[in-house]
Design a protein around this motif. Structure first.
Motif, PDB file in Angstrom:
ATOM      1  N   GLU A 191       0.831  -1.184   0.000  1.00 40.67           N
ATOM      2  CA  GLU A 191       0.000   0.000   0.000  1.00 40.67           C
ATOM      3  C   GLU A 191       0.883   1.258   0.000  1.00 40.67           C
ATOM      4  N   ARG A 192       0.543   2.211  -0.923  1.00 40.66           N
ATOM      5  CA  ARG A 192       1.351   3.428  -0.975  1.00 40.66           C
ATOM      6  C   ARG A 192       0.642   4.624  -0.360  1.00 40.66           C
ATOM      7  N   ARG A 193      -0.677   4.636  -0.483  1.00 42.28           N
ATOM      8  CA  ARG A 193      -1.437   5.695   0.176  1.00 42.28           C
ATOM      9  C   ARG A 193      -2.544   5.013   0.954  1.00 42.28           C
ATOM     10  N   PRO A 194      -2.864   5.522   2.099  1.00 37.31           N
ATOM     11  CA  PRO A 194      -3.910   4.864   2.895  1.00 37.31           C
ATOM     12  C   PRO A 194      -5.297   5.115   2.313  1.00 37.31           C
ATOM     13  N   LEU A 195      -5.613   4.445   1.202  1.00 39.42           N
ATOM     14  CA  LEU A 195      -6.923   4.644   0.581  1.00 39.42           C
ATOM     15  C   LEU A 195      -7.921   3.679   1.206  1.00 39.42           C
ATOM     16  N   ILE A 196      -9.134   4.168   1.374  1.00 40.45           N
ATOM     17  CA  ILE A 196     -10.187   3.288   1.868  1.00 40.45           C
ATOM     18  C   ILE A 196     -10.996   2.809   0.675  1.00 40.45           C
ATOM     19  N   ILE A 197     -10.994   1.505   0.447  1.00 46.52           N
ATOM     20  CA  ILE A 197     -11.678   0.979  -0.732  1.00 46.52           C
ATOM     21  C   ILE A 197     -12.701  -0.055  -0.290  1.00 46.52           C
ATOM     22  N   PRO A 198     -13.984   0.350  -0.205  1.00 45.04           N
ATOM     23  CA  PRO A 198     -15.004  -0.644   0.129  1.00 45.04           C
ATOM     24  C   PRO A 198     -15.140  -1.623  -1.029  1.00 45.04           C
ATOM     25  N   ASP A 199     -15.568  -2.841  -0.714  1.00 41.38           N
ATOM     26  CA  ASP A 199     -15.693  -3.848  -1.765  1.00 41.38           C
ATOM     27  C   ASP A 199     -16.960  -3.599  -2.588  1.00 41.38           C
ATOM     28  N   LEU A 200     -17.158  -4.435  -3.619  1.00 42.85           N
ATOM     29  CA  LEU A 200     -18.293  -4.251  -4.522  1.00 42.85           C
ATOM     30  C   LEU A 200     -19.617  -4.341  -3.774  1.00 42.85           C
ATOM     31  N   THR A 201     -20.562  -3.510  -4.200  1.00 43.59           N
ATOM     32  CA  THR A 201     -21.919  -3.638  -3.670  1.00 43.59           C
ATOM     33  C   THR A 201     -22.621  -4.750  -4.441  1.00 43.59           C
ATOM     34  N   VAL A 202     -23.837  -5.057  -4.028  1.00 45.36           N
ATOM     35  CA  VAL A 202     -24.557  -6.155  -4.666  1.00 45.36           C
ATOM     36  C   VAL A 202     -24.851  -5.829  -6.135  1.00 45.36           C
ATOM     37  N   THR A 203     -25.309  -4.587  -6.379  1.00 49.61           N
ATOM     38  CA  THR A 203     -25.613  -4.210  -7.761  1.00 49.61           C
ATOM     39  C   THR A 203     -24.368  -4.312  -8.623  1.00 49.61           C
ATOM     40  N   GLU A 204     -23.292  -3.739  -8.137  1.00 49.74           N
ATOM     41  CA  GLU A 204     -22.055  -3.771  -8.911  1.00 49.74           C
ATOM     42  C   GLU A 204     -21.628  -5.196  -9.169  1.00 49.74           C
ATOM     43  N   CYS A 205     -21.775  -6.005  -8.161  1.00 47.12           N
ATOM     44  CA  CYS A 205     -21.397  -7.409  -8.282  1.00 47.12           C
ATOM     45  C   CYS A 205     -22.204  -8.061  -9.396  1.00 47.12           C
ATOM     46  N   GLY A 206     -23.524  -7.820  -9.370  1.00 46.97           N
ATOM     47  CA  GLY A 206     -24.384  -8.401 -10.386  1.00 46.97           C
ATOM     48  C   GLY A 206     -23.931  -7.997 -11.777  1.00 46.97           C
TER      49      GLY A 206
END
Lengths: 499, 463
Positions: free
Chosen positions: A449-464
């Protein structure tokens, strides 16, 4: 299957349903923001439904249509100039129509959350553009084709200019002027061809199948075909006419990038296959080495430049130039196998690159940056997102078993007879994407990791959404048969002379 | 004066009569409501011109109600009516009072219609000058603005010079041929040196009116200085009437020399007009240069010298009248609410004033020749005619300059839609103004996408 569909205006509906849906937004423009997205989405889904309904129609040819067309509509429009409202669908159009409906849907979903400003206008423009692109893929009258060809520029101009990033206005204007300049010269060529045909036969017509077979002196034909080629090569985009594309892609909003890469680039290739080669076969054959050189140069150059990019969108934009170079190579070879591969590759690239842009859009939305240097260890933070990113990146790089590999393989096989050298060089171009893709994957997903980015995982819609696209990639990669069957007859008819 | 004379002259009588009546009655009952009387008069004149006359020619009046003349009579009357409507509130806001405004607009329409109906050079000249005389007044009408007065003076000087050229040219033609008849004018002049010299002068006069390069320099100043509705009228009427005049003269045949004299002005207008427009930062000035270029395209159609070319020129002048009306109608609304004339002040109007901005954007796309607008169809007709006539270099230059022109039209659209708006409030146009703008916007799309009826009309009128 074969249920009777004669007389039902499927093609007109395909063209005008999106626009009509867009106009449905007008009454709820200022009130009812809760209805904007559902109405637009319903229109896009209905459109996809109509497009899929056309698949079974392929079983029986349409009455009175040119060979290979199974849906056909033809009405007089401007009789004084022999301009008709002629639409037709063959296997080639069908695949691209379904791709258009699908990619538009993806574009809409991809802009679901990021677009909060002037939402109804955004969806109206996407839908208007879908209408324009459908029109391009279905028109069999050169005047009508030209009309849709220019019409689809306007919504994209606004999409980039209003919702874009960075130098959005510069990119929007550059995009518009580049493509317009090419197409205006094509307009002159269309008019000239129309007049030549008219003075020879006394029949003034803009109908594609009326104009095919016009005897044009070779030197004139070279100029006319050159004008067509210029217009299409800009859209393609072929090296060295590609410079508008990285700017437009980088600065466009996600929906714009998805449609630009997924659909607009295909219209150039489609135009060349549907109009350029059949109208001027001899001139096209004379200039096909030029097209091949542009294609191969594009493949190699784009891969080289892609390696140096630090912006993910720009990287994928250059990879698009490379992939479209393969399509151009397949068309330049003009053998049945290569042409099938080229058309299949258009579909593949449409799906895979749309997916790539959609995923970059998701990352951008989460972190606000597209710089590769900013990321690292995304796999640890968002494994599902990372998995699909890896999947589409590999598909894009041509991993066997996934769809792009099939297209590239067919193009190389089919072109081998025509030019060993071009295929050998393009073969290097199959490997180069792996280099920059692996670098992208490695830096993005697995490096520290180079910058402390917060990356939430895929939502259900995105996943679909991504699962559907991934399944399509896999399906075409493993079992391209149905698509190739669909292409068999139009490709055989198109390459009749060469094959 | 017979019944037929009266029938044919009726639109002129309605326009001139109502202009005089408004002047007389306005002195007794002052007020702004004379706008609506004027609108009724123009509607009546247009309605009368729609009917087919019992006979085409009224010899004792030297007028003819040919199909082309009637088409232009309808166009001019309706344009004048539309301009009256969009002027109404603008004038209230800008302090342009007095019934002479409405009367002068009707008078301009009268002059333009007379011109399109004339059968002799003399009546043609009178019609042209009657119209131009009205414009001298209208351009300078906004007395409080210095630019308006300056524009008025410039227009007067330039117009007087053009009129002198025309009059002298007509005199030479008469001296050489002994006839003033329009129908055979070119045949009579062929081979006659004095008459041909006269035509040289006449063409210079026409180039002034059409603002073809090199007689174009007045245009941007007038477009910038005149009140916005007047610019709409000037753009639609003065250009339309001059094209109508050329359509009376050129198709009758005779020497090709005169037609070919338009070759260089056509070329230079397309190039200079479009390139100069690129450099402008003020919308109206840009549209002034754009009009130079647009008239270059019309000249290109006329140069091709075929029936197709004449029809294309007629179609384009109708289309251009509508496009100018839409563009300047929208500008009227925008400027009325206090926006200045530089592009920077127009930023974000697409959001703040969506309706006029939308119409303006549509008009600009039409002027740029993007399908499916009337501007595209018109350019298509022009280039088809030009290529058919073998004017391929001119057509190629035309299309390249058309591609260049898209940039400056887009620049305005960019300002309207792609910048954040300032802090002014949204303003709502009045109902009649909205109706005019919607009608012009719809007309741009309808005659662009479905040009067949208008083309059939023109095919019958210009065989």
């Amino acid at each position: 299957m074969g249920y009777d569909m004669t007389g039902f205006p499927f093609l007109t509906i395909l063209i005008f349903l999106p626009l009509a849906t867009g106009l449905c937004l007008l009454p709820v423009w200022n009130c009812r923001p809760d209805l904007w997205r559902p109405v637009a989405l319903a229109g896009a889904i209905a459109e996809l439904g109509v497009a899929c309904l056309c698949w079974p129609a392929a079983a029986a040819p349409a009455k009175g249509a040119p060979a290979g067309f199974f849906l056909f509509e033809d009405y007089p429009w401007i009789a004084e100039f022999g301009i008709r409202y002629t639409l037709g669908m063959d296997g080639l159009s069908l695949l691209l129509v379904i791709l258009t409906a699908f990619v538009t849907l993806i574009a809409m979903l991809a802009s679901w959350r990021p677009v909060i400003d002037r939402v109804p206008l955004h969806y109206l423009l996407i839908l208007a553009m879908e209408s324009g692109i459908m029109g391009v893929f279905l028109s069999l009258d050169l005047f009508l084709f030209y009309l849709f060809w220019e019409l689809m520029l306007i919504p994209m101009f606004f999409l980039i200019g209003i919702w874009g990033h960075g130098r959005r206005i510069y990119s929007a204007i550059k995009f518009f002027l580049f493509t317009l300049a090419g197409s205006l010269l094509m307009l002159l060529a269309i008019i000239t061809l129309y007049l030549i045909h008219g003075s020879q036969t006394g029949v003034y017509t803009f109908s594609l199948y009326g104009l095919i077979g016009t005897v044009v002196p070779h030197s004139t034909a070279l100029w006319l075909y050159g004008a067509f080629l210029l217009a299409f090569a800009i859209k393609f985009p072929l090296f060295p006419l590609h410079t508008w594309l990285p700017d437009a892609h980088t600065d466009a909003p996600t929906a714009g990038s998805v449609i630009l890469a997924g659909l607009l680039l295909k219209t150039g290739a489609y135009g060349l296959v549907r109009f350029g080669y059949p109208l001027f076969p001899a001139a096209a054959a004379t200039l096909s080495p030029l097209l091949m050189v542009m294609a191969v140069t594009g493949i190699l150059y784009a891969s080289w430049i892609a390696f140096a990019q630090s912006d993910m969108k720009r990287l994928v934009a250059y990879s698009s130039v490379g992939h479209m170079g393969f399509v151009a190579l397949g068309i330049a070879a003009w053998t049945p196998v290569a042409l099938s591969g080229a058309i299949l590759q258009m579909v593949n690239h449409g799906i895979t690159t749309s997916a790539m842009f959609a995923m970059i859009g998701m990352l951008d939305e989460r972190t606000g940056t597209r710089e590769i240097d900013a990321y690292g260890n995304v796999w640890g933070k968002a494994p599902r997102l990372s998995f699909f990113f890896l999947f589409f990146a590999m598909a894009s790089a041509g991993l066997p078993g996934l769809n792009n590999f099939v297209g590239e393989f067919l193009i190389l096989t089919g072109s081998f007879k025509v030019s060993h050298l071009a295929v050998a060089l393009a073969g290097i171009g199959v490997i180069l994407p792996l280099v920059y893709t692996v670098r992208l994957i490695q830096e993005l997903l697995f490096q520290e990791e180079r910058r402390p980015l917060i990356i939430p995982d895929l939502t259900v819609t995105e996943c679909g959404m991504v699962v559907v696209m991934a399944c399509l990639d896999l399906y075409i990669g493993l079992h391209p048969g149905p698509l190739l069957d669909m292409l068999h007859s139009p490709v055989a008819i198109l390459t009749g002379g060469a094959g | 004066m017979t019944v037929i004379d009266l029938w044919i002259a009726m639109p002129l009588l309605i326009l001139a009569g109502s202009a005089l009546a408004i002047l007389l009655l306005g002195a007794m009952v002052p007020g702004n409501h004379w706008t609506w009387a004027g609108v009724v008069a123009t509607a009546m004149a247009a309605a009368w011109a729609i009917q087919a006359p019992p006979a085409t020619i009224a010899p004792s009046l030297a007028l003819a109600a040919t199909p082309v003349a009637r088409l232009f009579a309808i166009l001019f009357s309706l344009t004048a009516g539309a301009v009256l409507i969009i002027s109404h509130r603008y004038n209230e806001k800008r302090g342009i009072t007095g019934e002479e405004y409405q009367a002068t607009i009707l008078f301009c329409a009268f002059g333009a219609t007379t011109l399109s109906m004339s059968t002799t050079l003399l009546i043609m000249f009178l019609g042209l000058e009657a119209m131009t005389f009205g414009f001298y007044i209208l351009v300078a009408m906004e007395l409080k603005r210095e630019v308006s007065a300056e524009a008025g003076l410039k227009y007067l000087l330039m117009g007087a010079v053009a009129a002198a050229f025309l009059a002298f040219g007509i005199g030479l033609h008469y001296a050489g041929t002994g006839s003033l008849s329009l129908a055979q004018a070119l045949q009579a002049a062929a081979g006659n040196r004095i008459a041909l010299a006269g035509w040289g002068f006449i063409l210079i006069g026409i180039a002034f009116k059409l603002s073809l390069v090199p007689a174009h320099l007045w245009t941007p100043d007038i477009y910038q200085g005149a009140p916005a509705p007047v610019t709409a009228l000037l753009s639609a009427l003065s250009k339309g009437a001059t094209v109508a005049m050329l359509l009376l003269i050129l198709p009758s045949g005779g020497s090709d020399t005169i037609r070919h004299l338009l070759w260089w002005p056509a070329l230079l207008s397309m190039v200079v007009g479009n390139l100069a427009a690129l450099l402008q930062t003020k919308v109206r000035r840009m549209l002034g240069y754009s009009s130079i270029a647009q008239m270059g395209y019309v000249a290109l159609a006329l140069v091709s010298g075929t029936t197709g070319g004449y029809r294309a020129a007629a179609y384009y002048s109708v289309a251009y009248a509508i496009m100018s009306l839409a563009a300047f109608g929208a500008i009227t609304l925008i400027e009325r609410d206090g926006a200045g004339d530089s592009l920077e002040e127009w930023q974000g109007l697409g959001r703040r004033n969506p309706f006029p901005a939308g119409i303006l954007a549509l008009a600009l796309f039409a002027l740029a020749g993007i399908p499916p607008t009337a501007g595209f169809t018109g350019k298509f007709l022009i280039f088809t005619a030009a290529i058919k006539a073998g004017e391929i270099p001119l057509a190629i230059i035309g299309i390249i300059t058309a591609a260049i022109s898209v940039y400056y039209y887009l620049a305005v659209v960019v300002s309207l839609y792609m910048h954040e708006p300032g802090d002014r409030e949204e303003v709502f146009p009045a109902l009649p103004e909205s109706a005019v703008l919607i009608a012009t916007g719809a007309a741009i799309l309808v005659i662009g996408a479905f040009p067949a009826p208008l083309l059939r009309l023109l095919a019958a009128a210009l065989p």
